[in-house]
Design a protein around this motif. Structure first.
Motif, PDB file in Angstrom:
ATOM      1  N   ASP A   6       0.839  -1.206   0.000  1.00  0.00           N
ATOM      2  CA  ASP A   6       0.000   0.000   0.000  1.00  0.00           C
ATOM      3  C   ASP A   6       0.874   1.256   0.000  1.00  0.00           C
ATOM      4  OD1 ASP A   6      -2.057  -1.788   0.170  1.00  0.00           O
ATOM      5  OD2 ASP A   6      -2.810  -1.106   2.119  1.00  0.00           O
ATOM      6  N   ASN A   7       1.942   1.247   0.797  1.00  0.00           N
ATOM      7  CA  ASN A   7       2.834   2.413   0.864  1.00  0.00           C
ATOM      8  C   ASN A   7       3.486   2.690  -0.486  1.00  0.00           C
ATOM      9  OD1 ASN A   7       2.276   2.999   3.510  1.00  0.00           O
ATOM     10  ND2 ASN A   7       4.083   1.962   4.319  1.00  0.00           N
ATOM     11  N   GLN A   8       3.934   1.651  -1.170  1.00  0.00           N
ATOM     12  CA  GLN A   8       4.555   1.849  -2.486  1.00  0.00           C
ATOM     13  C   GLN A   8       3.557   2.443  -3.479  1.00  0.00           C
ATOM     14  OE1 GLN A   8       5.916  -2.302  -2.793  1.00  0.00           O
ATOM     15  NE2 GLN A   8       7.978  -1.506  -3.259  1.00  0.00           N
ATOM     16  N   ILE A   9       2.338   1.948  -3.429  1.00  0.00           N
ATOM     17  CA  ILE A   9       1.298   2.464  -4.333  1.00  0.00           C
ATOM     18  C   ILE A   9       0.988   3.917  -4.001  1.00  0.00           C
ATOM     19  CG2 ILE A   9      -1.136   2.238  -5.006  1.00  0.00           C
ATOM     20  CD1 ILE A   9      -0.756  -0.829  -4.514  1.00  0.00           C
ATOM     21  N   ASN A  10       0.789   4.207  -2.714  1.00  0.00           N
ATOM     22  CA  ASN A  10       0.487   5.586  -2.304  1.00  0.00           C
ATOM     23  C   ASN A  10       1.621   6.540  -2.641  1.00  0.00           C
ATOM     24  OD1 ASN A  10      -2.170   5.324  -1.365  1.00  0.00           O
ATOM     25  ND2 ASN A  10      -1.448   4.468   0.573  1.00  0.00           N
ATOM     26  N   ASP A  11       2.866   6.096  -2.464  1.00  0.00           N
ATOM     27  CA  ASP A  11       4.020   6.931  -2.815  1.00  0.00           C
ATOM     28  C   ASP A  11       4.042   7.228  -4.313  1.00  0.00           C
ATOM     29  OD1 ASP A  11       4.828   6.986  -0.182  1.00  0.00           O
ATOM     30  OD2 ASP A  11       6.478   5.543  -0.445  1.00  0.00           O
ATOM     31  N   TRP A  12       3.772   6.204  -5.125  1.00  0.00           N
ATOM     32  CA  TRP A  12       3.769   6.401  -6.570  1.00  0.00           C
ATOM     33  C   TRP A  12       2.671   7.379  -6.975  1.00  0.00           C
ATOM     34  CZ3 TRP A  12       0.667   6.234 -10.771  1.00  0.00           C
ATOM     35  CH2 TRP A  12       1.299   6.274 -12.017  1.00  0.00           C
ATOM     36  N   LEU A  13       1.476   7.197  -6.399  1.00  0.00           N
ATOM     37  CA  LEU A  13       0.358   8.081  -6.732  1.00  0.00           C
ATOM     38  C   LEU A  13       0.629   9.516  -6.293  1.00  0.00           C
ATOM     39  CD1 LEU A  13      -2.644   5.731  -5.872  1.00  0.00           C
ATOM     40  CD2 LEU A  13      -1.953   6.507  -8.154  1.00  0.00           C
ATOM     41  N   LYS A  14       1.217   9.672  -5.123  1.00  0.00           N
ATOM     42  CA  LYS A  14       1.561  11.017  -4.642  1.00  0.00           C
ATOM     43  C   LYS A  14       2.547  11.682  -5.601  1.00  0.00           C
ATOM     44  CE  LYS A  14       3.541  13.476  -0.716  1.00  0.00           C
ATOM     45  NZ  LYS A  14       4.170  13.355   0.593  1.00  0.00           N
ATOM     46  N   SER A  15       3.555  10.939  -6.000  1.00  0.00           N
ATOM     47  CA  SER A  15       4.549  11.459  -6.943  1.00  0.00           C
ATOM     48  C   SER A  15       3.902  11.835  -8.277  1.00  0.00           C
ATOM     49  CB  SER A  15       5.647  10.418  -7.159  1.00  0.00           C
ATOM     50  OG  SER A  15       6.562  10.860  -8.120  1.00  0.00           O
ATOM     51  N   GLU A  16       3.005  10.994  -8.748  1.00  0.00           N
ATOM     52  CA  GLU A  16       2.320  11.263 -10.024  1.00  0.00           C
ATOM     53  C   GLU A  16       1.445  12.507  -9.916  1.00  0.00           C
ATOM     54  OE1 GLU A  16       1.491  10.440 -14.086  1.00  0.00           O
ATOM     55  OE2 GLU A  16       3.087   9.830 -12.725  1.00  0.00           O
ATOM     56  N   ARG A  17       0.720  12.649  -8.791  1.00  0.00           N
ATOM     57  CA  ARG A  17      -0.123  13.839  -8.590  1.00  0.00           C
ATOM     58  C   ARG A  17       0.736  15.101  -8.578  1.00  0.00           C
ATOM     59  NH1 ARG A  17      -2.896  10.261  -4.897  1.00  0.00           N
ATOM     60  NH2 ARG A  17      -1.676  11.110  -3.167  1.00  0.00           N
ATOM     61  N   GLN A  18       1.906  15.031  -7.921  1.00  0.00           N
ATOM     62  CA  GLN A  18       2.810  16.189  -7.875  1.00  0.00           C
ATOM     63  C   GLN A  18       3.336  16.518  -9.269  1.00  0.00           C
ATOM     64  OE1 GLN A  18       5.624  14.773  -4.960  1.00  0.00           O
ATOM     65  NE2 GLN A  18       4.553  15.773  -3.273  1.00  0.00           N
TER      66      GLN A  18
END
Length: 185
Positions: free
Chosen positions: A42-54
């Motif tokens: 979950d953390n890896q997915i959330n980190d990727w999504l956060k990076s993509e949103r930024q």
């Protein structure tokens, strides 16, 4: 980080993001499904999504900036649009614009001041009012409306000029205080 993801996992996340661009925040069930599909935590997915949103947000801000290079100061309406498209806070947008203007100014090797482009007569009026009200240099709504008529500047231009002038005066005051402290030391 995004670099450490497998190509298949990154592709799956990108596909999910593109399908949910209007609200790129997965529900618990979607997160569980993404974890099963990508074999990520979950953390890896959330980190990727956060990076993509930024990445998407910065892309939107750069696009706006490039279209408004001559005067990169969003109006109230433009701020509202940027808030919606980037999903950033007003403070985050303000900080980004401050830093971007500084970065681009340094990159260009330029010391130009955007206020140099204001009409001399308008700046003269602004300075006259500011010096007269030095102890409390804040325009009331009525004074701001009158200043718009007198100077033929927008409210935003006037607001920015006063913010910059107050900051400049504070910096001068702090500089004088620093010199005084050093003399005593």
């Amino acid at each position: 980080t995004n670099e450490s993801l497998s190509a298949a996992a990154a592709s799956e996340l990108k596909k999910w993001y593109d399908n949910h661009e209007s609200h790129p925040y997965p529900t618990k069930e979607e997160l569980r499904q993404l974890a099963l599909t990508t074999k990520l935590t979950d953390n890896q997915i959330n980190d990727w999504l956060k990076s993509e949103r930024q990445t998407v947000a910065v892309s939107e801000l750069k696009k706006w900036y490039d279209e408004h290079k001559a005067h990169p100061y969003p109006t109230k309406e433009e701020y509202e649009e940027l808030l919606m498209t980037t999903r950033l806070t007003k403070k985050q947008i303000n900080v980004w614009f401050l830093q971007e203007r500084k970065r681009r100014k340094e990159t260009a090797g330029c010391k130009l001041n955007p206020w140099d482009k204001l009409p001399i007569a308008a700046v003269s009026e602004l300075k006259k009012w500011y010096n007269k009200h030095r102890l409390n240099p804040y325009l009331s709504k009525e004074e701001k409306a009158q200043m718009v008529l007198t100077t033929r500047l927008t409210e935003t231009q006037i607001k920015h000029w006063f913010n910059r002038e107050r900051l400049k005066r504070r910096e001068i005051k702090l500089s004088r205080e620093s010199v005084e402290i050093l003399r005593k030391w």
